[in-house]
Design a protein around this motif. Sequence first.
Motif, PDB file in Angstrom:
ATOM      1  N   ALA A 319       0.824  -1.216   0.000  1.00 17.70           N
ATOM      2  CA  ALA A 319       0.000   0.000   0.000  1.00 17.70           C
ATOM      3  C   ALA A 319       0.853   1.259   0.000  1.00 17.70           C
ATOM      4  CB  ALA A 319      -0.923  -0.019   1.214  1.00 17.70           C
ATOM      5  N   HIS A 320       1.988   1.246   0.727  1.00 20.39           N
ATOM      6  CA  HIS A 320       2.803   2.457   0.802  1.00 20.39           C
ATOM      7  C   HIS A 320       3.487   2.773  -0.523  1.00 20.39           C
ATOM      8  CE1 HIS A 320       4.907  -1.056   2.535  1.00 20.39           C
ATOM      9  NE2 HIS A 320       5.955  -0.638   1.861  1.00 20.39           N
ATOM     10  N   LEU A 321       3.699   1.766  -1.372  1.00 20.54           N
ATOM     11  CA  LEU A 321       4.229   2.035  -2.707  1.00 20.54           C
ATOM     12  C   LEU A 321       3.103   2.492  -3.630  1.00 20.54           C
ATOM     13  CD1 LEU A 321       6.469   1.986  -4.836  1.00 20.54           C
ATOM     14  CD2 LEU A 321       5.995  -0.453  -5.182  1.00 20.54           C
ATOM     15  N   LYS A 322       1.964   1.867  -3.485  1.00 20.91           N
ATOM     16  CA  LYS A 322       0.807   2.201  -4.322  1.00 20.91           C
ATOM     17  C   LYS A 322       0.382   3.655  -4.134  1.00 20.91           C
ATOM     18  CE  LYS A 322      -3.765   0.272  -5.371  1.00 20.91           C
ATOM     19  NZ  LYS A 322      -4.756  -0.756  -4.949  1.00 20.91           N
ATOM     20  N   GLU A 323       0.528   4.147  -2.895  1.00 19.62           N
ATOM     21  CA  GLU A 323       0.120   5.519  -2.598  1.00 19.62           C
ATOM     22  C   GLU A 323       0.973   6.561  -3.310  1.00 19.62           C
ATOM     23  OE1 GLU A 323       0.379   5.697   1.593  1.00 19.62           O
ATOM     24  OE2 GLU A 323      -1.453   4.530   1.965  1.00 19.62           O
TER      25      GLU A 323
END
Length: 342
Positions: A319-323
């Motif tokens: 999720a932290h990369l997707k954001e």
Amino acid sequence: MGKTKKAPSGESASPRWIVTANVVGGKSFGEIAASDGAKAIEQVRSSEPTIALCAKCAPKIECPAVDDSSYVARKVGGDGEVHRAGAPPTSSAAMVFLQHLWDNSQKATGHSWTRLNTAMYRAVTLAIEAGLFFDIDDFDLIYKEFRGGYWFGEQNGEGWYGTAIEYSNESACLALEKMFGRKPIVFDGRRIAVGTQIWWPEREVPGGAVTSFKDDKESVIVCTYAIDPVTSQRSQTPTRRITIRRDEFVEREKARKGKVSLDNDMRAIRQCLLRIAGDRYFPTPVTAEMLSTIEKWPAGKRKSVREWCAAYWSKPMPAHLKELLPETAQQAIDKRVAAAAA
């Protein structure tokens, strides 16, 4: 003591042993009749419990006596069996090599302590360079068993320590550290020894060499030298002497390992993202800003991104990369994950 004891009538004669003691100039007790080397040595010890290290200092009270492990019994004839008092039941490859040299040296030449001492020093160096295994107590034994006080040299083994590091002989390093009574000090991922070059501008050491370990075993002396601009020769007199403590090396090594880990993470992540940047399911360029943000993440977050890169779509994107991606890219990624799961 020099005469061979005869066996009682009707009994077979016991083997004969030449018993000696490793003292200055050597000490021989002649031939002893005994069933084995240990008993031959015991006969000598019971009749002469103390022996001065040399005739010159014999009258002195402070002159130490030869300890039990200094006695050697060599069987007369046959296979020339050798028994050393106090010797361990098994020996490392290095000790076997050195023991063989010690027991068989100078049989083809005249006796010379100088020649033997030089040969033993070179043999230890050769054993380290050849990668022979040393047990943890070997250098203590070498010093004790082979009169090391006469040939270990002024540095008392520090030169061998540098050789062991250079040839990556870990067993020799550990055995020497045991003899020195100190733990290793590490600089740039390697143990340091006398002669190690130190480049540490942050510590105001633009270039110097380790010249000694301090007696506290927790710090080293590093000296810097002026270089003649004409001859490019280093001056003999140091321009600075700097004491660097172990804890300073520990902190520097910790920071170095952290940077190495970060560099490895970012290299792998950058290569992965650039490889998939043209994928229709990842329709966004890899920007310097994106990489800068990832670089500031804690190690755990970077690790999850590396794992996702290695899996390459077989698991959901963290999720932290997707954001970090635009909304359109996030939607495309959701479709890609759904397609993979179908």
